[in-house]
Write an enzyme that holds these catalytic residues in place. Sequence first.
Site, PDB file in Angstrom:
ATOM      1  N   SER A 214       0.863  -1.177   0.000  1.00 22.32           N
ATOM      2  CA  SER A 214       0.000   0.000   0.000  1.00 22.32           C
ATOM      3  C   SER A 214       0.898   1.225   0.000  1.00 22.32           C
ATOM      4  O   SER A 214       2.094   1.135   0.315  1.00 22.32           O
ATOM      5  CB  SER A 214      -0.881  -0.005   1.255  1.00 22.32           C
ATOM      6  OG  SER A 214      -1.478   1.257   1.497  1.00 22.32           O
TER       7      SER A 214
ATOM      8  N   TYR B 129      -2.295  -1.375  10.559  1.00 22.28           N
ATOM      9  CA  TYR B 129      -2.192  -1.502   9.103  1.00 22.28           C
ATOM     10  C   TYR B 129      -0.856  -0.972   8.606  1.00 22.28           C
ATOM     11  O   TYR B 129      -0.163  -1.614   7.807  1.00 22.28           O
ATOM     12  CB  TYR B 129      -3.352  -0.744   8.464  1.00 22.28           C
ATOM     13  CG  TYR B 129      -3.512  -0.955   6.980  1.00 22.28           C
ATOM     14  CD1 TYR B 129      -4.276  -2.011   6.491  1.00 22.28           C
ATOM     15  CD2 TYR B 129      -2.926  -0.094   6.056  1.00 22.28           C
ATOM     16  CE1 TYR B 129      -4.453  -2.200   5.132  1.00 22.28           C
ATOM     17  CE2 TYR B 129      -3.085  -0.275   4.697  1.00 22.28           C
ATOM     18  CZ  TYR B 129      -3.854  -1.333   4.234  1.00 22.28           C
ATOM     19  OH  TYR B 129      -4.019  -1.525   2.883  1.00 22.28           O
TER      20      TYR B 129
END
Length: 266
Positions: free
Chosen positions: A148, A161
Amino acid sequence: MTEPSPLSAPHAPSLDLGGRTALVTGAAGGIGRACVLRLAAAGAKVRAVDRDAAGLDALAGAADGLPGSVEPYVLDLTDLDAAELAADGTDVLVNNAGLQLVRPLDEFPPDVFHTVLTVMLEAPFRLIRRALPHMYGQGWGRIVNVSSVHGLRASAFKSAYVAAKHGLEGLSKTAALEGAPHGVTSNCVNPAYVRTPLVEKQLADQAKAHGIPEERVLTEVLLQDTAVKRLIEPEEVAEAVAYLCSPAASFITGTSLVLDGGWTAH
């Protein structure tokens, strides 16, 4: 005004994965689903791993008529021993599964932090560990870790995350260094916000964390740092994954292919 996606169906530079076995985690929806269909379109036998049995059945139906095939594989990645076994005989490994919770650090539940790290970092390690002997034995393998922009940049309220994605970047680079003498590449793909259920589910939490109405989250939070003011489509991420499996990408390893609409250009 947002631009439309340039992709409406799987298509890309020539990629022939006939005779190859691919494994994709988080396969029942979003990026994972798009990756499964793209790799099956290239002729691969795709082991589609997810805990959503109904979603996997629907995916298998969507793959009817493609050159490759889809094998639904119902699995919860928190069962690390079972996850490792799933990677036997894998030629292409796409570590995609993920989950998200938006909370301030001082309110973040420790059990959720543990689960996020288990699914998004420890499970990829176990899958890579099991896949490598087969890849080494044949002198070819492709590992693609769906990271990401948060593998390269941090955002508030996403401690688990961000920590998992940063760890995945390091794991991917280590696999690249070890795999290079054996014909195995390992790379990350780093999208900004993708039009997936994972993103849609965090809108309310983002609104609460930032103290703004939910309808303002897209423009004021999710797209604030991107130059291209739209969500990226799952099919676009799948094309990046496919490219990293192609002959043209055989010299690309240990790096991150960033699809962030200009986010990290700041």
